[in-house]
Design a protein around this motif. Sequence first.
Motif, PDB file in Angstrom:
ATOM      1  N   PRO A   1      17.583  61.026  51.994  1.00  0.00           N
ATOM      2  CA  PRO A   1      16.847  60.522  50.845  1.00  0.00           C
ATOM      3  C   PRO A   1      15.444  60.070  51.178  1.00  0.00           C
ATOM      4  O   PRO A   1      14.441  60.497  50.606  1.00  0.00           O
ATOM      5  N   GLY A   2      15.327  59.190  52.077  1.00  0.00           N
ATOM      6  CA  GLY A   2      14.156  58.931  52.911  1.00  0.00           C
ATOM      7  C   GLY A   2      13.224  60.040  53.401  1.00  0.00           C
ATOM      8  O   GLY A   2      12.020  60.186  52.998  1.00  0.00           O
ATOM      9  N   SER A   3      13.820  60.931  54.096  1.00  0.00           N
ATOM     10  CA  SER A   3      13.176  61.860  54.555  1.00  0.00           C
ATOM     11  C   SER A   3      12.434  63.074  53.529  1.00  0.00           C
ATOM     12  O   SER A   3      11.394  63.203  53.681  1.00  0.00           O
ATOM     13  N   ILE A   4      13.153  63.138  52.644  1.00  0.00           N
ATOM     14  CA  ILE A   4      12.887  63.864  51.233  1.00  0.00           C
ATOM     15  C   ILE A   4      11.756  63.288  50.624  1.00  0.00           C
ATOM     16  O   ILE A   4      10.600  63.774  50.241  1.00  0.00           O
ATOM     17  N   ARG A   5      11.865  61.898  50.339  1.00  0.00           N
ATOM     18  CA  ARG A   5      10.937  61.103  49.523  1.00  0.00           C
ATOM     19  C   ARG A   5       9.660  61.070  50.308  1.00  0.00           C
ATOM     20  O   ARG A   5       8.658  61.233  49.889  1.00  0.00           O
ATOM     21  N   LEU A   6       9.716  60.883  51.756  1.00  0.00           N
ATOM     22  CA  LEU A   6       8.449  60.499  52.514  1.00  0.00           C
ATOM     23  C   LEU A   6       7.854  61.994  52.956  1.00  0.00           C
ATOM     24  O   LEU A   6       6.589  62.034  53.434  1.00  0.00           O
ATOM     25  N   GLY A   7       8.847  62.875  52.966  1.00  0.00           N
ATOM     26  CA  GLY A   7       8.189  64.243  53.713  1.00  0.00           C
ATOM     27  C   GLY A   7       7.975  63.973  55.131  1.00  0.00           C
ATOM     28  O   GLY A   7       7.044  64.389  56.010  1.00  0.00           O
ATOM     29  N   SER A   8       8.886  63.413  55.938  1.00  0.00           N
ATOM     30  CA  SER A   8       8.799  62.974  57.393  1.00  0.00           C
ATOM     31  C   SER A   8       8.660  64.016  58.331  1.00  0.00           C
ATOM     32  O   SER A   8       8.358  64.050  59.463  1.00  0.00           O
ATOM     33  N   GLU A   9       9.531  65.080  58.011  1.00  0.00           N
ATOM     34  CA  GLU A   9       9.733  66.338  58.882  1.00  0.00           C
ATOM     35  C   GLU A   9       9.977  67.573  58.200  1.00  0.00           C
ATOM     36  O   GLU A   9      10.245  67.431  57.131  1.00  0.00           O
ATOM     37  N   ARG A  10       9.288  68.501  58.545  1.00  0.00           N
ATOM     38  CA  ARG A  10       9.764  70.002  58.071  1.00  0.00           C
ATOM     39  C   ARG A  10      10.979  70.421  58.433  1.00  0.00           C
ATOM     40  O   ARG A  10      11.500  71.510  58.018  1.00  0.00           O
ATOM     41  N   VAL A  11      11.321  70.204  59.773  1.00  0.00           N
ATOM     42  CA  VAL A  11      12.473  70.616  60.639  1.00  0.00           C
ATOM     43  C   VAL A  11      13.301  69.473  60.921  1.00  0.00           C
ATOM     44  O   VAL A  11      13.056  68.694  61.676  1.00  0.00           O
ATOM     45  N   ILE A  12      14.715  69.812  60.921  1.00  0.00           N
ATOM     46  CA  ILE A  12      15.727  68.836  61.215  1.00  0.00           C
ATOM     47  C   ILE A  12      16.463  69.441  62.331  1.00  0.00           C
ATOM     48  O   ILE A  12      17.149  70.632  62.265  1.00  0.00           O
ATOM     49  N   LEU A  13      16.580  68.803  63.173  1.00  0.00           N
ATOM     50  CA  LEU A  13      17.493  69.243  64.387  1.00  0.00           C
ATOM     51  C   LEU A  13      19.093  68.771  64.263  1.00  0.00           C
ATOM     52  O   LEU A  13      19.178  67.632  64.357  1.00  0.00           O
ATOM     53  N   SER A  14      19.800  69.774  63.748  1.00  0.00           N
ATOM     54  CA  SER A  14      21.265  69.339  63.648  1.00  0.00           C
ATOM     55  C   SER A  14      21.836  68.960  65.063  1.00  0.00           C
ATOM     56  O   SER A  14      21.224  69.531  66.115  1.00  0.00           O
ATOM     57  N   ASP A  15      22.713  68.361  65.070  1.00  0.00           N
ATOM     58  CA  ASP A  15      23.809  68.035  66.139  1.00  0.00           C
ATOM     59  C   ASP A  15      25.131  67.599  65.746  1.00  0.00           C
ATOM     60  O   ASP A  15      25.026  66.634  65.106  1.00  0.00           O
ATOM     61  N   HIS A  16      26.035  68.588  65.871  1.00  0.00           N
ATOM     62  CA  HIS A  16      27.416  68.346  65.224  1.00  0.00           C
ATOM     63  C   HIS A  16      27.909  66.905  65.802  1.00  0.00           C
ATOM     64  O   HIS A  16      28.970  66.486  65.195  1.00  0.00           O
ATOM     65  N   HIS A  17      27.357  66.600  66.982  1.00  0.00           N
ATOM     66  CA  HIS A  17      28.212  65.206  67.639  1.00  0.00           C
ATOM     67  C   HIS A  17      27.536  64.248  66.877  1.00  0.00           C
ATOM     68  O   HIS A  17      28.441  63.100  66.910  1.00  0.00           O
ATOM     69  N   PHE A  18      26.443  63.918  66.159  1.00  0.00           N
ATOM     70  CA  PHE A  18      26.264  62.884  65.365  1.00  0.00           C
ATOM     71  C   PHE A  18      26.020  63.080  64.083  1.00  0.00           C
ATOM     72  O   PHE A  18      25.889  62.197  63.104  1.00  0.00           O
ATOM     73  N   TRP A  19      26.050  64.429  63.659  1.00  0.00           N
ATOM     74  CA  TRP A  19      26.155  64.383  61.992  1.00  0.00           C
ATOM     75  C   TRP A  19      27.431  64.731  61.520  1.00  0.00           C
ATOM     76  O   TRP A  19      27.865  64.726  60.364  1.00  0.00           O
ATOM     77  N   GLY A  20      28.677  64.517  62.419  1.00  0.00           N
ATOM     78  CA  GLY A  20      29.910  64.339  61.850  1.00  0.00           C
ATOM     79  C   GLY A  20      30.655  65.739  61.899  1.00  0.00           C
ATOM     80  O   GLY A  20      31.613  65.942  60.983  1.00  0.00           O
ATOM     81  N   GLY A  21      30.200  66.635  62.627  1.00  0.00           N
ATOM     82  CA  GLY A  21      31.167  67.715  62.921  1.00  0.00           C
ATOM     83  C   GLY A  21      30.555  69.115  62.520  1.00  0.00           C
ATOM     84  O   GLY A  21      29.457  69.008  62.007  1.00  0.00           O
TER      85      GLY A  21
END
Length: 430
Positions: free
Chosen positions: A287-307
């Motif tokens: 929600p914060g990311s979308i509200r603020l526009g902090s980045e245009r690309v998210i680096l996913s990582d299944h190790h910390f996004w929960g699989g």
Amino acid sequence: MRITDFHITPIAISDPPLLNAAGLHAPYALRVIVEVVSNDDIYGLGELPGGADVVADLEAIRHLVVGRDPFHLTAMAMDIEAHFGEAVSGDRNAMRTTIHSRRAARSFGAVEVACLDLIGKAIGRPVCDLLGGKVRDRVPFSAYLFYKYEGAGGELGFDTDPNATGWAAARQAAALTPEGIVAQAQAMCQAFGFKSLKLKGGVFEPEVEVNTIFALREAFGPQVPLRLDPNAVWSVDTAIAYGKKLEGALEYLEDPTRGQEGMAAVARAVDIPLATNMCTTSFDDLPGSIRLGSERVILSDHHFWGGLRASVELARICRTFGRGLSMHSNSHVGISLRAMAHLAAAVPNLTYACDTHYPWQVEEPLVGGRLQFDDGDLVVGDAPGLGIELDRVALATLHENYVRCGLTRRDDEAEMQKVQPGWKFKATRW
Ligand code: GKR
Ligand code: MG
């Protein structure tokens, strides 16, 4: 089907003296290999960043894994989330190791990968088929460049093998200048076929790192996508000033500064897409990311996004909100590499070449040894599960490394202090 056994094996793999904003890599990187075994004697594999705290977390959820049906992953995730609550490892604002993850997501992520491998083997289908099926057969990876001291890591530490040639020689060579990084990039691309380049920054004055990017552009041409990742140690003003110099030269600028507000300020001022694996690292951060526009690309990582399944959900959210998706990496072996490739094969909007530290490692606890890149890509294939088998002798050797090396957690600052006494991590250095 029932899970009847859960093996947790901490390992240590050789890692050269790579430099980053948090300090220096130790001679060994720590990982944990998890294995779930079913009542019909099929096993599935997972892998996660290591350390004694990670092992303790996994031991603490053993009773939530053993006895379960591996298909019933959502209920298992809920129990693991209830066990850990919101607990995190690492403090994002005093982050010395660059790793920050929810303990529930980290633990479940590894167990989930192992269960998916087990299910895939049981039904004779690849893991990507459990994620919706392949939309691509080949997953492109990016060269991951590091400033580094001379040294091969592992038992050699800062020493080198004088008989090494090709990438093995470049892997142990010092790279402390723009020219050194260009030579490293050329050797890595020649050996693995990578077609985009990421430079780990936050090590030297921004001027040096920007010049390194320009040297790479000069050597490789404007058609090769470039990324720079200072791991958030630039102030907002520094990130804006140097970001402006880099306009037109980068595919994306990764975590130039700390926190979503700071990133949003840089994003407003600089005409380069910003990417993150530091300020938006969980669903709670979105929600914060979308509200603020902090980045245009998210680096996913299944190790910390929960699989892997959670990462597919993240991909859908990125698509909904017009965010790009790429993939983050830490030092790892082939179990995580195969899991990353299966995920990337199944996610339509994962359109950037994925990060991987894999070329920096040399050991592999898998039958057949090191996985091969084909012209910079990993070919996913149709073999059941992750398409790999455990080499138990090699695993035992890597576990002995863990016991012998005496490291129980990653501490890049402490390693750096061995070389530069008094060196201190700074959340904002420039
Ligand atoms: O291995 O030094 C490293 C990296 O800095 C790693 O710890 C980061 O998590 O690769 C990562 C990143 O993209 O920030
Ligand atoms: Mg990063």
